[in-house]
Design a protein around this motif. Structure first.
Motif, mmCIF file in Angstrom:
data_model
loop_
_atom_site.group_PDB
_atom_site.id
_atom_site.type_symbol
_atom_site.label_atom_id
_atom_site.label_comp_id
_atom_site.label_asym_id
_atom_site.label_seq_id
_atom_site.Cartn_x
_atom_site.Cartn_y
_atom_site.Cartn_z
ATOM 1 N N LEU A 105 0.811 -1.218 0.000
ATOM 2 C CA LEU A 105 0.000 0.000 0.000
ATOM 3 C C LEU A 105 0.848 1.274 0.000
ATOM 4 C CD1 LEU A 105 -3.084 -0.917 2.173
ATOM 5 C CD2 LEU A 105 -3.145 0.192 -0.056
ATOM 6 N N PRO A 106 1.824 1.406 0.910
ATOM 7 C CA PRO A 106 2.661 2.615 0.849
ATOM 8 C C PRO A 106 3.452 2.725 -0.454
ATOM 9 C CG PRO A 106 2.912 1.557 2.979
ATOM 10 C CD PRO A 106 2.113 0.613 2.115
ATOM 11 N N LEU A 107 3.920 1.596 -0.976
ATOM 12 C CA LEU A 107 4.660 1.655 -2.245
ATOM 13 C C LEU A 107 3.762 2.125 -3.388
ATOM 14 C CD1 LEU A 107 6.890 -1.554 -2.036
ATOM 15 C CD2 LEU A 107 7.622 0.842 -1.831
ATOM 16 N N MET A 108 2.503 1.678 -3.405
ATOM 17 C CA MET A 108 1.575 2.135 -4.448
ATOM 18 C C MET A 108 1.324 3.633 -4.315
ATOM 19 S SD MET A 108 -1.270 -0.816 -5.128
ATOM 20 C CE MET A 108 -1.847 -0.958 -3.453
ATOM 21 N N GLY A 109 1.108 4.100 -3.090
ATOM 22 C CA GLY A 109 0.893 5.529 -2.880
ATOM 23 C C GLY A 109 2.109 6.348 -3.264
ATOM 24 N N TRP A 110 3.279 5.856 -2.926
ATOM 25 C CA TRP A 110 4.535 6.527 -3.252
ATOM 26 C C TRP A 110 4.724 6.591 -4.764
ATOM 27 C CZ3 TRP A 110 9.698 4.358 -0.840
ATOM 28 C CH2 TRP A 110 10.771 5.217 -1.138
ATOM 29 N N ALA A 111 4.453 5.492 -5.452
ATOM 30 C CA ALA A 111 4.568 5.477 -6.915
ATOM 31 C C ALA A 111 3.574 6.442 -7.549
ATOM 32 C CB ALA A 111 4.354 4.060 -7.454
ATOM 33 N N PRO A 137 2.639 5.857 -16.467
ATOM 34 C CA PRO A 137 1.363 5.133 -16.464
ATOM 35 C C PRO A 137 1.278 4.119 -15.321
ATOM 36 C CG PRO A 137 2.311 5.160 -18.675
ATOM 37 C CD PRO A 137 3.344 5.714 -17.747
ATOM 38 N N LEU A 138 2.400 3.472 -14.995
ATOM 39 C CA LEU A 138 2.406 2.516 -13.894
ATOM 40 C C LEU A 138 2.055 3.218 -12.581
ATOM 41 C CD1 LEU A 138 2.965 -0.294 -12.677
ATOM 42 C CD2 LEU A 138 5.363 0.416 -12.453
ATOM 43 N N GLY A 139 2.654 4.370 -12.340
ATOM 44 C CA GLY A 139 2.363 5.135 -11.130
ATOM 45 C C GLY A 139 0.908 5.557 -11.063
ATOM 46 N N ARG A 140 0.349 5.963 -12.189
ATOM 47 C CA ARG A 140 -1.077 6.337 -12.233
ATOM 48 C C ARG A 140 -1.952 5.119 -11.920
ATOM 49 N NH1 ARG A 140 -1.851 11.819 -12.316
ATOM 50 N NH2 ARG A 140 -0.381 12.764 -13.753
ATOM 51 N N GLN A 141 -1.610 3.958 -12.482
ATOM 52 C CA GLN A 141 -2.384 2.734 -12.205
ATOM 53 C C GLN A 141 -2.307 2.360 -10.734
ATOM 54 O OE1 GLN A 141 -0.643 -0.033 -14.922
ATOM 55 N NE2 GLN A 141 -2.000 0.526 -16.615
ATOM 56 N N ILE A 145 -5.565 1.701 -8.039
ATOM 57 C CA ILE A 145 -5.907 0.510 -7.254
ATOM 58 C C ILE A 145 -5.568 0.655 -5.762
ATOM 59 C CG2 ILE A 145 -5.785 -1.045 -9.220
ATOM 60 C CD1 ILE A 145 -3.058 -1.956 -8.243
ATOM 61 N N HIS A 146 -4.949 1.760 -5.392
ATOM 62 C CA HIS A 146 -4.560 2.017 -4.003
ATOM 63 C C HIS A 146 -5.773 1.975 -3.072
ATOM 64 C CE1 HIS A 146 -1.999 3.766 -0.851
ATOM 65 N NE2 HIS A 146 -2.948 4.650 -0.611
ATOM 66 N N SER A 147 -6.856 2.653 -3.428
ATOM 67 C CA SER A 147 -8.052 2.704 -2.567
ATOM 68 C C SER A 147 -8.708 1.334 -2.420
ATOM 69 C CB SER A 147 -9.062 3.693 -3.131
ATOM 70 O OG SER A 147 -8.529 4.986 -3.122
ATOM 71 N N THR A 148 -8.806 0.606 -3.512
ATOM 72 C CA THR A 148 -9.405 -0.730 -3.458
ATOM 73 C C THR A 148 -8.562 -1.655 -2.595
ATOM 74 O OG1 THR A 148 -10.327 -0.414 -5.664
ATOM 75 C CG2 THR A 148 -10.182 -2.682 -4.855
ATOM 76 N N THR A 149 -7.256 -1.564 -2.727
ATOM 77 C CA THR A 149 -6.362 -2.390 -1.930
ATOM 78 C C THR A 149 -6.473 -2.019 -0.447
ATOM 79 O OG1 THR A 149 -4.886 -2.539 -3.834
ATOM 80 C CG2 THR A 149 -3.974 -3.200 -1.702
ATOM 81 N N ALA A 150 -6.704 -0.745 -0.158
ATOM 82 C CA ALA A 150 -6.879 -0.315 1.234
ATOM 83 C C ALA A 150 -8.129 -0.946 1.847
ATOM 84 C CB ALA A 150 -6.955 1.207 1.311
#
Length: 180
Positions: A105-111, A137-141, A145-150
């Motif tokens: 989760l933190p890595l996705m938010g950071w990206a 584009p990877l960072g945007r993706q 999905i960050h919220s769903t994963t949360a």
């Protein structure tokens, strides 16, 4: 030289307890920030609650990594005697998912922050390097999905808490007390 693992005891070490409860507090603060901060749009700036959300996420990542380093050199207490294999499996799977999500989760938010051109700072002091290029584009993706994963993370937390309560109220073993 690799440090020797310690033999399990009846209780978690004070250091393990501090890591556990620090992560609990950081996660509670993080979800409070997430639910109260404004929606992130194209023109959003990483200030106020959003800046704190990024900072607390970075803190969670670093505390979890420190906890994992501790865990690799210190055994957890042994599981209670007579615990059915299926409960041992659920416990292991839940703990694995907790650790994985506390890192992912933190890595996705950071990206996602890096893709927006934002700098992630650990408590507004230490600037962290971007994980992806601005506009990635990877960072945007990852942000999508960050919220769903949360939400999945909340379900796993609920399972963990239910397991602790099951041990305390139904089995009446000392599993919960070992972390208190």
């Amino acid at each position: 030289m690799i440090p020797q693992r310690q033999m399990p005891t009846d209780s978690y070490t004070p250091v393990a307890k501090v890591f556990h409860w620090a992560i609990v507090i950081l996660v509670i603060v993080q979800f409070a920030l997430a639910w109260t901060m404004p929606d992130v749009t194209r023109d959003t700036r990483p200030i106020d609650l959003i800046g704190w959300h990024l900072s607390v996420g970075a803190a969670i990542l670093f505390v979890v990594l420190a906890r994992l380093a501790w865990r690799l050199t210190h055994h957890a207490p042994a599981a209670p005697e007579g615990l059915p294999p299926v409960l041992k499996l659920v416990s292991r799977a839940t703990h694995f998912l907790l650790y994985a999500l506390l890192i992912v989760l933190p890595l996705m938010g950071w990206a996602n922050a890096a893709a927006r051109g934002w700098t992630v700072k650990l408590f507004s002091i230490v600037s962290l390097p971007p994980l992806v290029a601005k506009g990635s584009p990877l960072g945007r993706q990852m942000g999508d999905i960050h919220s769903t994963t949360a939400i999945i993370f909340l379900v796993v937390i609920a399972l963990h808490v239910a397991g602790a309560l099951y041990h305390a109220l139904i089995l009446r073993d000392r599993t919960l007390q070992r972390m208190l």
